[in-house]
Design a protein around this motif. Structure first.
Motif, PDB file in Angstrom:
ATOM      1  N   PHE A 230      15.351  -4.419   0.071  1.00 41.71           N
ATOM      2  CA  PHE A 230      15.602  -4.375  -0.697  1.00 41.71           C
ATOM      3  C   PHE A 230      15.474  -2.807  -0.544  1.00 41.71           C
ATOM      4  CE2 PHE A 230      14.622  -2.087  -5.498  1.00 41.71           C
ATOM      5  CZ  PHE A 230      16.220  -2.679  -5.927  1.00 41.71           C
ATOM      6  N   VAL A 231      14.532  -2.277  -0.051  1.00 38.14           N
ATOM      7  CA  VAL A 231      14.005  -1.367  -0.367  1.00 38.14           C
ATOM      8  C   VAL A 231      15.217  -0.603   1.122  1.00 38.14           C
ATOM      9  CG1 VAL A 231      12.544   0.910   1.250  1.00 38.14           C
ATOM     10  CG2 VAL A 231      11.688  -1.108  -0.581  1.00 38.14           C
ATOM     11  N   LYS A 232      15.280  -1.672   1.729  1.00 37.88           N
ATOM     12  CA  LYS A 232      16.657  -0.695   2.771  1.00 37.88           C
ATOM     13  C   LYS A 232      17.675  -0.038   2.654  1.00 37.88           C
ATOM     14  CE  LYS A 232      14.818  -2.557   6.717  1.00 37.88           C
ATOM     15  NZ  LYS A 232      14.477  -3.899   8.244  1.00 37.88           N
ATOM     16  N   GLU A 233      18.059  -1.746   1.029  1.00 36.46           N
ATOM     17  CA  GLU A 233      19.490  -0.703   0.411  1.00 36.46           C
ATOM     18  C   GLU A 233      19.174   0.563  -0.244  1.00 36.46           C
ATOM     19  OE1 GLU A 233      22.092  -3.744  -2.412  1.00 36.46           O
ATOM     20  OE2 GLU A 233      20.626  -4.924  -1.829  1.00 36.46           O
ATOM     21  N   TYR A 234      18.217  -0.354  -1.117  1.00 36.01           N
ATOM     22  CA  TYR A 234      17.993   1.199  -1.580  1.00 36.01           C
ATOM     23  C   TYR A 234      17.798   2.829  -1.521  1.00 36.01           C
ATOM     24  CZ  TYR A 234      15.859   4.064  -5.826  1.00 36.01           C
ATOM     25  OH  TYR A 234      15.365   5.308  -6.831  1.00 36.01           O
TER      26      TYR A 234
ATOM     27  N   GLY B  94       1.219  -1.341  -0.202  1.00 33.13           N
ATOM     28  CA  GLY B  94      -0.139   0.079   0.165  1.00 33.13           C
ATOM     29  C   GLY B  94       1.022   1.040   0.242  1.00 33.13           C
ATOM     30  N   VAL B  95       0.287   2.407  -1.101  1.00 32.55           N
ATOM     31  CA  VAL B  95       1.742   3.402  -1.169  1.00 32.55           C
ATOM     32  C   VAL B  95       0.405   4.623  -1.154  1.00 32.55           C
ATOM     33  CG1 VAL B  95       3.468   4.405  -2.851  1.00 32.55           C
ATOM     34  CG2 VAL B  95       3.421   1.576  -2.174  1.00 32.55           C
ATOM     35  N   PRO B  96       0.302   5.464  -0.874  1.00 31.22           N
ATOM     36  CA  PRO B  96       0.180   6.681  -0.864  1.00 31.22           C
ATOM     37  C   PRO B  96      -0.056   7.259  -1.794  1.00 31.22           C
ATOM     38  CG  PRO B  96       1.070   7.052   1.215  1.00 31.22           C
ATOM     39  CD  PRO B  96       1.509   5.690   0.631  1.00 31.22           C
ATOM     40  N   SER B  97      -0.546   8.064  -2.727  1.00 28.92           N
ATOM     41  CA  SER B  97      -0.292   8.737  -4.575  1.00 28.92           C
ATOM     42  C   SER B  97       1.285   9.699  -4.560  1.00 28.92           C
ATOM     43  CB  SER B  97      -1.059   9.942  -4.331  1.00 28.92           C
ATOM     44  OG  SER B  97      -1.445   9.751  -5.687  1.00 28.92           O
ATOM     45  N   MET B  98       1.808  10.509  -3.739  1.00 35.22           N
ATOM     46  CA  MET B  98       2.642  10.832  -3.776  1.00 35.22           C
ATOM     47  C   MET B  98       3.766  10.360  -3.707  1.00 35.22           C
ATOM     48  SD  MET B  98       2.397  14.729  -2.015  1.00 35.22           S
ATOM     49  CE  MET B  98       1.688  14.158   0.162  1.00 35.22           C
ATOM     50  N   LEU B  99       4.154   9.629  -3.062  1.00 37.42           N
ATOM     51  CA  LEU B  99       5.065   8.531  -2.830  1.00 37.42           C
ATOM     52  C   LEU B  99       4.738   6.988  -4.028  1.00 37.42           C
ATOM     53  CD1 LEU B  99       5.542   7.575   1.103  1.00 37.42           C
ATOM     54  CD2 LEU B  99       6.973   9.878  -0.279  1.00 37.42           C
ATOM     55  N   GLY B 100       4.117   6.876  -4.363  1.00 38.76           N
ATOM     56  CA  GLY B 100       3.840   6.333  -5.812  1.00 38.76           C
ATOM     57  C   GLY B 100       4.511   6.713  -6.619  1.00 38.76           C
ATOM     58  N   SER B 101       3.917   7.917  -6.741  1.00 37.38           N
ATOM     59  CA  SER B 101       4.099   8.560  -8.035  1.00 37.38           C
ATOM     60  C   SER B 101       5.894   8.672  -8.328  1.00 37.38           C
ATOM     61  CB  SER B 101       3.345   9.672  -8.468  1.00 37.38           C
ATOM     62  OG  SER B 101       2.112   9.139  -8.506  1.00 37.38           O
TER      63      SER B 101
ATOM     64  N   PRO C  69      12.637 -11.251 -11.341  1.00 38.87           N
ATOM     65  CA  PRO C  69      11.556 -11.179 -12.059  1.00 38.87           C
ATOM     66  C   PRO C  69      10.238 -12.271 -11.967  1.00 38.87           C
ATOM     67  CG  PRO C  69      14.040 -11.996 -12.921  1.00 38.87           C
ATOM     68  CD  PRO C  69      14.031 -11.208 -11.579  1.00 38.87           C
ATOM     69  N   ASN C  70       9.925 -13.098 -11.056  1.00 40.59           N
ATOM     70  CA  ASN C  70       9.252 -14.272 -11.020  1.00 40.59           C
ATOM     71  C   ASN C  70       8.596 -14.029  -9.855  1.00 40.59           C
ATOM     72  OD1 ASN C  70      10.586 -15.781 -13.004  1.00 40.59           O
ATOM     73  ND2 ASN C  70      11.824 -17.058 -11.617  1.00 40.59           N
ATOM     74  N   LEU C  71       8.776 -12.607  -9.227  1.00 40.30           N
ATOM     75  CA  LEU C  71       7.582 -12.149  -8.181  1.00 40.30           C
ATOM     76  C   LEU C  71       6.971 -10.673  -8.686  1.00 40.30           C
ATOM     77  CD1 LEU C  71       9.924 -11.569  -5.081  1.00 40.30           C
ATOM     78  CD2 LEU C  71       8.822 -13.976  -5.501  1.00 40.30           C
ATOM     79  N   LYS C  72       5.482 -11.462  -8.394  1.00 41.41           N
ATOM     80  CA  LYS C  72       4.223  -9.818  -8.651  1.00 41.41           C
ATOM     81  C   LYS C  72       4.781  -9.158  -7.389  1.00 41.41           C
ATOM     82  CE  LYS C  72      -0.948 -10.001  -8.997  1.00 41.41           C
ATOM     83  NZ  LYS C  72      -1.584 -10.824  -8.943  1.00 41.41           N
ATOM     84  N   LEU C  73       3.822  -8.233  -7.994  1.00 42.93           N
ATOM     85  CA  LEU C  73       3.955  -6.684  -6.998  1.00 42.93           C
ATOM     86  C   LEU C  73       2.547  -6.372  -7.348  1.00 42.93           C
ATOM     87  CD1 LEU C  73       6.906  -4.553  -7.947  1.00 42.93           C
ATOM     88  CD2 LEU C  73       6.838  -6.290  -5.657  1.00 42.93           C
ATOM     89  N   THR C  74       1.803  -6.182  -6.722  1.00 45.72           N
ATOM     90  CA  THR C  74       0.440  -6.008  -6.603  1.00 45.72           C
ATOM     91  C   THR C  74       0.455  -4.666  -4.869  1.00 45.72           C
ATOM     92  OG1 THR C  74      -1.041  -7.568  -6.841  1.00 45.72           O
ATOM     93  CG2 THR C  74      -1.853  -5.831  -6.263  1.00 45.72           C
ATOM     94  N   ILE C  75       0.275  -2.955  -6.163  1.00 48.31           N
ATOM     95  CA  ILE C  75       0.247  -1.280  -5.527  1.00 48.31           C
ATOM     96  C   ILE C  75      -0.662  -1.421  -5.448  1.00 48.31           C
ATOM     97  CG2 ILE C  75       1.776   0.233  -5.748  1.00 48.31           C
ATOM     98  CD1 ILE C  75       3.223  -1.764  -5.725  1.00 48.31           C
ATOM     99  N   ILE C  76      -1.310  -1.099  -4.089  1.00 44.82           N
ATOM    100  CA  ILE C  76      -2.787  -0.581  -4.011  1.00 44.82           C
ATOM    101  C   ILE C  76      -2.200   0.996  -3.778  1.00 44.82           C
ATOM    102  CG2 ILE C  76      -5.015  -0.978  -2.184  1.00 44.82           C
ATOM    103  CD1 ILE C  76      -4.154  -3.238  -3.678  1.00 44.82           C
ATOM    104  N   GLU C  77      -3.450   2.073  -3.857  1.00 49.41           N
ATOM    105  CA  GLU C  77      -2.684   3.507  -3.716  1.00 49.41           C
ATOM    106  C   GLU C  77      -3.998   4.221  -2.995  1.00 49.41           C
ATOM    107  OE1 GLU C  77      -3.477   7.039  -3.705  1.00 49.41           O
ATOM    108  OE2 GLU C  77      -4.951   6.123  -4.172  1.00 49.41           O
TER     109      GLU C  77
ATOM    110  N   LEU D 229       8.587   8.442  -5.544  1.00 49.50           N
ATOM    111  CA  LEU D 229       9.858   7.865  -4.661  1.00 49.50           C
ATOM    112  C   LEU D 229       9.251   6.334  -5.351  1.00 49.50           C
ATOM    113  CD1 LEU D 229      11.987   7.511  -2.744  1.00 49.50           C
ATOM    114  CD2 LEU D 229      10.301   6.885  -1.346  1.00 49.50           C
ATOM    115  N   PHE D 230       8.720   5.836  -5.091  1.00 44.23           N
ATOM    116  CA  PHE D 230       8.879   4.196  -5.632  1.00 44.23           C
ATOM    117  C   PHE D 230       8.601   3.507  -6.533  1.00 44.23           C
ATOM    118  CE2 PHE D 230       7.395   4.060  -1.195  1.00 44.23           C
ATOM    119  CZ  PHE D 230       7.790   2.413  -0.914  1.00 44.23           C
ATOM    120  N   PRO D 231       8.711   4.025  -7.925  1.00 50.05           N
ATOM    121  CA  PRO D 231       8.922   3.917  -9.462  1.00 50.05           C
ATOM    122  C   PRO D 231       9.640   3.102  -9.422  1.00 50.05           C
ATOM    123  CG  PRO D 231       7.440   6.008  -9.600  1.00 50.05           C
ATOM    124  CD  PRO D 231       7.863   5.780  -7.997  1.00 50.05           C
TER     125      PRO D 231
END
Length: 291
Positions: free
Chosen positions: A284-288, A96-103, A118-126, A105-107
């Motif tokens: 991954f996020v922590k490393e990024y 789950g990601v708020p709009s500002m960060l989804g647009s 590549p084999n993992l699925k990401l489902t993003i809920i705004e 920070l997160f792309p």
């Protein structure tokens, strides 16, 4: 207690209708009615108020719902854990990601993670942070990005980013040349705001409550591009995270006279099970963010 009956109970709560619940459960309506009656007899309490159009929970049913959702979530978590012991992965991260960060920070984060896994699925809920908190607690999300204040006790968090909240005006606005924005000046203007439940709106509401301002909200939307266009065309001003204005032309960011910084965190349920995919995404996020 039969967990199948608990699943039927929760589905009926969600749909508020025996016909709709039975259809989603792929069972006959009479079978669902019998199952719910059996659960009520087992517990020796009424769980629903029934009428022709919909059913609603009794006080006893409200108590059971909280426990039922927790029990079913723990069963689902255990199923995932056992599957992974066999060398399987859940294969999906529900975030789950708020709009500002989804647009803004997160792309890059999402694309980088997908390249590595590549084999993992990401489902993003705004959604807004209040909704994300509730979805995390209900087990509807694995991970969520929230404002790291007043965090429910059942959630665990790790710091993600600190960003300044700034006033945002058009280049033609009469306040555009101001080095800082006073709250007095800001709340004299017409505003375009996110709807209640977003940390951007929580900030505005908190300032109004603290200093007794009444905001003049002319536009209310959860669509960030629309909000920015309204500001660009000088119909209203707003307040957004500085990381948004760094990437947008035609708008001016003005720090508030009393600087406002928001701490944003990644959150998950303390007692929930994080799959291998979830843990890989967190790492991954922590490393990024440390790069």
């Amino acid at each position: 207690m039969n967990t199948r009956l608990l699943r039927y109970f929760v589905k009926l709560v969600e749909t508020e209708n025996f016909t709709h619940a039975a259809k989603q459960l792929h069972i006959a309506q009479p079978a669902l009615s019998v199952a719910i009656k059996k659960l009520e007899q087992h517990l020796d309490v009424p769980l629903f108020h029934r009428n022709e159009r919909k059913v609603t929970l009794t006080d006893e049913g409200k108590v059971l719902l909280e426990h039922a959702r927790l029990i079913l979530q723990q069963i689902d978590d255990a199923t995932i854990a056992m599957a992974e012991l066999k060398g399987l992965e859940k294969g999906e991260v529900k975030l789950g990601v708020p709009s500002m960060l989804g647009s803004y920070l997160f792309p890059e984060i999402l694309m980088g993670f997908k390249s590595q896994y590549p084999n993992l699925k990401l489902t993003i809920i705004e959604a807004g942070t209040q909704s994300i908190r509730q979805m995390l607690l209900a087990g509807e999300l694995d991970l969520g990005v929230i404002h790291n204040e007043a965090v429910p006790e059942r959630l665990e968090t790790t710091h993600l980013i600190t960003s300044q909240m700034v006033a945002v005006v058009s280049e033609a606005h009469h306040l555009a040349a101001q080095p800082v924005m006073k709250f007095d000046d800001f709340f004299k203007e017409e505003l375009v705001m996110f709807k209640a439940g977003y940390f951007h709106r929580e900030f505005i509401d908190d300032v109004c409550h603290k200093y007794h301002f009444t905001p003049k909200i002319s536009f209310e939307t959860n669509l960030l591009p629309m909000m920015l266009n309204i500001v660009r065309h000088n119909f209203s001003i707003s307040a957004l995270l500085e990381l948004v204005t760094e990437h947008e032309k035609g708008v001016i960011a003005i720090p508030f006279e009393e600087p406002v910084y928001l701490n944003i965190a990644m959150a998950w349920r303390k007692n929930g099970y994080l799959s291998l995919a979830d843990r890989a995404f967190l790492a991954f996020v922590k490393e990024y963010r440390s790069c």
